[in-house]
Design a protein around this motif. Sequence first.
Motif, PDB file in Angstrom:
ATOM      1  N   LEU A  45      11.079   2.541   4.958  1.00 16.98           N
ATOM      2  CA  LEU A  45      10.921   4.011   4.579  1.00 16.98           C
ATOM      3  C   LEU A  45      12.157   4.423   4.602  1.00 16.98           C
ATOM      4  O   LEU A  45      12.521   5.113   3.683  1.00 16.98           O
ATOM      5  N   GLU A  46      13.130   5.157   6.137  1.00 18.48           N
ATOM      6  CA  GLU A  46      14.308   5.132   6.434  1.00 18.48           C
ATOM      7  C   GLU A  46      15.356   4.883   5.430  1.00 18.48           C
ATOM      8  O   GLU A  46      16.190   5.739   4.571  1.00 18.48           O
TER       9      GLU A  46
ATOM     10  N   LEU B 141       4.036   0.146  -0.520  1.00 16.85           N
ATOM     11  CA  LEU B 141       2.875  -0.707   0.732  1.00 16.85           C
ATOM     12  C   LEU B 141       2.379  -1.396  -0.071  1.00 16.85           C
ATOM     13  O   LEU B 141       1.591  -1.676  -0.981  1.00 16.85           O
ATOM     14  N   TRP B 142       2.572  -3.276  -0.213  1.00 15.06           N
ATOM     15  CA  TRP B 142       2.096  -4.140  -0.038  1.00 15.06           C
ATOM     16  C   TRP B 142       0.597  -4.231   0.790  1.00 15.06           C
ATOM     17  O   TRP B 142       1.123  -5.419   1.770  1.00 15.06           O
ATOM     18  N   PHE B 143      -0.291  -4.594  -0.596  1.00 19.76           N
ATOM     19  CA  PHE B 143      -1.562  -4.821   1.287  1.00 19.76           C
ATOM     20  C   PHE B 143      -2.267  -5.825   0.894  1.00 19.76           C
ATOM     21  O   PHE B 143      -2.942  -5.749  -0.692  1.00 19.76           O
TER      22      PHE B 143
ATOM     23  N   ALA C  85      -2.544   3.257   7.563  1.00 23.21           N
ATOM     24  CA  ALA C  85      -1.078   3.313   7.140  1.00 23.21           C
ATOM     25  C   ALA C  85      -0.419   4.924   5.946  1.00 23.21           C
ATOM     26  O   ALA C  85       0.694   5.199   6.272  1.00 23.21           O
ATOM     27  N   LEU C  86      -1.882   4.566   5.253  1.00 25.29           N
ATOM     28  CA  LEU C  86      -1.332   6.191   4.758  1.00 25.29           C
ATOM     29  C   LEU C  86      -1.230   7.733   5.837  1.00 25.29           C
ATOM     30  O   LEU C  86      -0.285   8.482   5.182  1.00 25.29           O
ATOM     31  N   THR C  87      -1.890   7.688   6.871  1.00 25.30           N
ATOM     32  CA  THR C  87      -1.277   8.892   7.648  1.00 25.30           C
ATOM     33  C   THR C  87      -0.094   8.729   8.349  1.00 25.30           C
ATOM     34  O   THR C  87       0.266   9.571   7.987  1.00 25.30           O
TER      35      THR C  87
ATOM     36  N   PRO D 140       3.311   9.225   5.112  1.00 28.87           N
ATOM     37  CA  PRO D 140       3.288   9.683   4.466  1.00 28.87           C
ATOM     38  C   PRO D 140       3.856  10.054   3.273  1.00 28.87           C
ATOM     39  O   PRO D 140       3.807  10.749   2.273  1.00 28.87           O
ATOM     40  N   ASP D 141       4.527   9.182   3.888  1.00 28.02           N
ATOM     41  CA  ASP D 141       6.189   9.440   2.322  1.00 28.02           C
ATOM     42  C   ASP D 141       6.040   7.985   1.545  1.00 28.02           C
ATOM     43  O   ASP D 141       6.994   8.411   1.014  1.00 28.02           O
TER      44      ASP D 141
END
Length: 181
Positions: free
Chosen positions: A55-56, A67-69, A145-147, A150-151
């Motif tokens: 992400l960074e 994110l691939w899940f 993951a979403l928590t 958040p970006d």
Amino acid sequence: NTVFVEAYYHGYTLWPTAVGKQRPSTLAGGVAVYEGDNPVTGGVTKTWDPMQVYLEEGKKLGLEIHLWFEAFYVWTRYFQSGTGRTPSASSWLWTEHPEWFDMKREVAGVNAAGEVVSVSEDGKYFLDPANPAVQAFNLSLLNEALTRYPDLDGVQLDYIRHPRHTSGAAPAWSGRWPSAP
């Protein structure tokens, strides 16, 4: 300009997790760490989160990070060298929740060790999408993951299905919906 990070596959997360288990190949000695210079010479050791790094670094480059899940496909014998041809030796999900798996349970699908062998999709193992415990587990992982991130620009859900030729074979499916005529 979009990168899909395969962050949950074969039953393991790329991120440190309280819900499931982090992928062993991202761990050093059982703990996800980044080691700087030799600690004896004053180097820094800190927790390493591969998903956060994606992400960074992606954001620095102006990339969208998704994110691939892989929701229900959790193991294949072809990617587990030296661990046998069933998940018993290498899948924490199989060890802790064998009742979550969706596959034909036939005599032809049991090996000499008594382990149920996937007889569909050439050795791939899936969790049962109809099992409420599996649904709750996947929702908890996604919520985590979403928590935590958040970006994220998106989530790619993959393998949202039963394995071929097995829908209705798992115990959680039985009796929940009427049979097709």
